[in-house]
Design a protein around this motif. Structure first.
Motif, PDB file in Angstrom:
ATOM      1  N   HIS A  20       0.856  -1.204   0.000  1.00 41.87           N
ATOM      2  CA  HIS A  20       0.000   0.000   0.000  1.00 41.87           C
ATOM      3  C   HIS A  20       0.885   1.245   0.000  1.00 41.87           C
ATOM      4  O   HIS A  20       1.164   1.834   1.041  1.00 41.87           O
ATOM      5  N   HIS A  22       1.529   4.941  -2.001  1.00 41.57           N
ATOM      6  CA  HIS A  22       0.966   5.915  -2.942  1.00 41.57           C
ATOM      7  C   HIS A  22       2.019   6.563  -3.814  1.00 41.57           C
ATOM      8  O   HIS A  22       3.131   6.817  -3.366  1.00 41.57           O
ATOM      9  N   LYS A 151      -6.964  -0.464  -7.209  1.00 43.18           N
ATOM     10  CA  LYS A 151      -7.169   0.282  -5.967  1.00 43.18           C
ATOM     11  C   LYS A 151      -8.259   1.318  -6.140  1.00 43.18           C
ATOM     12  O   LYS A 151      -8.290   2.019  -7.154  1.00 43.18           O
ATOM     13  N   HIS A 217      -6.809  -0.602   5.791  1.00 45.21           N
ATOM     14  CA  HIS A 217      -6.910  -0.145   7.181  1.00 45.21           C
ATOM     15  C   HIS A 217      -7.860  -1.005   8.034  1.00 45.21           C
ATOM     16  O   HIS A 217      -8.221  -0.601   9.134  1.00 45.21           O
ATOM     17  N   ASP A 276       0.924   2.734   3.679  1.00 47.44           N
ATOM     18  CA  ASP A 276       0.174   3.946   3.278  1.00 47.44           C
ATOM     19  C   ASP A 276       1.143   5.109   3.024  1.00 47.44           C
ATOM     20  O   ASP A 276       0.755   6.277   3.131  1.00 47.44           O
TER      21      ASP A 276
HETATM   22 ZN   LIG Z   1      -3.804   4.884   1.251  1.00 44.71          ZN
END
Ligand SMILES: [Zn+2]
Length: 340
Positions: A20, A22, A151, A217, A276
């Motif tokens: 995960h 970005h 995603k 999450h 994240d």
């Molecule tokens: Zn994210």
């Protein structure tokens, strides 16, 4: 070709993956990305830049190249073998029209596919709004281009995944073995369009169509006043063998509230390691909650590589090696990737 694909996945399946991560860009270098940072998001963006080791001036400079190069360096100097890098779709209404002025950033599929072709440490996750008039064609283009995951953020992208009109889209994803990573729970860095779509029950139709779905999450809340959906996710894991959860952003306060439950079966066998990135990583909450001891917290809190810091803190909390390699069983095996 098939043999090479098999040998690559066998060889790599033992390496930890951050699933995960970005990608961000302002379009410099013709990447097609855009980014709108306004109001209170400005200091937040500057803080994220500092976290990952880029000057805040990069925001208006050659951000796309600097960001990708820095990310690659962080992966290469960490315990990770690879990172799944995420495209980010525009916001559409349910009739398939772009909702102008709603989204805060855009990362085209072509850009993450290109980054992954150029760097074997990057695995490409595309992002497609199923209401797009060309959604199925874009899905085929992405499959041909080597996509290993899809995603989306139903609450921010305005996607009612349970809309029967999207059945064909989910069926094609299931058939091609493309897993879905969907944001669940509250969100405070990207503007929310439909607050109620943070509920993981929004993912029932893709799950019923046979898509392997990862609830980002684990549906934990992000802000203090967000509704709590963790228990809903936890019940769904018991009902759907194809539902997983990721540990992304568990190293920010509040999100990490349910680590102990995540370390119990049946959830533990469905956990996937994700950071994240570029979301900040701090061990204070884990230490205060007693997930890690003082010495471990101090040791990793100082580590300059935030991907490594996140990885080590999660391992210290008790997430086993398998939680960092399980993603290899879920990702679509894309022959293009194996031929690098
Ligand atoms: Zn994210």
């Amino acid at each position: 070709m098939a043999d090479r694909a098999a040998s690559k996945s066998e060889h790599e399946s033992s390496k930890p993956v951050d699933m995960h991560v970005h990608v961000v860009g302002n379009g410099a270098g013709g990447t097609g990305c855009w980014l709108k940072v306004g109001g209170w998001h400005r200091p937040l963006a500057a803080m994220m830049m500092r976290q990952i080791g880029l000057p805040s001036s990069a925001m208006t400079g050659d951000l796309d190249r600097l960001y990708a190069e820095r990310l690659l360096e962080l992966v290469k100097t960490s315990s990770l073998g690879a990172a799944v890098i995420l495209a980010h779709e525009r916001v559409y209404d349910s009739s398939g029209n772009i909702m102008e002025g709603v989204g805060s950033f855009y990362v085209p599929n072509t850009y993450v596919l290109k980054l992954a072709r150029e760097n074997r440490e990057f695995l490409p996750a595309v992002s497609i709004h199923p209401a797009r008039p060309d959604a199925l064609e874009e899905l085929e283009r992405c499959l041909t281009g080597g996509a290993v995951m899809m995603k989306c953020l139903p609450n921010c992208h305005n996607i009612d995944c349970n809309d029967r009109g999207y059945t064909k889209f989910w069926e094609r994803m299931a058939e091609s073995g493309l897993p879905l990573l969907a944001h669940t729970g509250g969100e405070h860095t990207v503007p929310v369009v439909r607050r109620e779509f943070a509920d993981p029950r929004i993912l029932e139709l893709p799950l019923e169509c046979g898509v392997k779905v990862i609830a980002a999450h684990c549906a934990t809340k992000s802000g203090l006043f967000d509704p709590e959906y963790f228990h809903v996710f936890s019940d769904m894991v018991r009902r759907y063998p194809n539902l997983y959860g990721d540990t992304s952003a568990f190293n920010v306060p509040i999100r990490g509230r349910h680590v102990r439950e995540c370390l119990q079966e049946p959830l533990l066998s469905r956990m996937l390691h994700g950071s994240d990135y570029p979301v900040p990583v701090h061990g204070h909450f884990a230490w205060l909650k007693g997930y890690v001891d003082w010495k471990t917290f101090r040791q990793w809190e100082k580590h300059p590589n935030i991907l490594e810091r996140d990885y080590q803190l999660k391992r210290a909390m008790g997430f086993p090696h398998e939680s960092t390699t399980r993603i290899w069983q879920l990702l679509r095996k894309a022959p293009e990737q194996s031929l690098q």
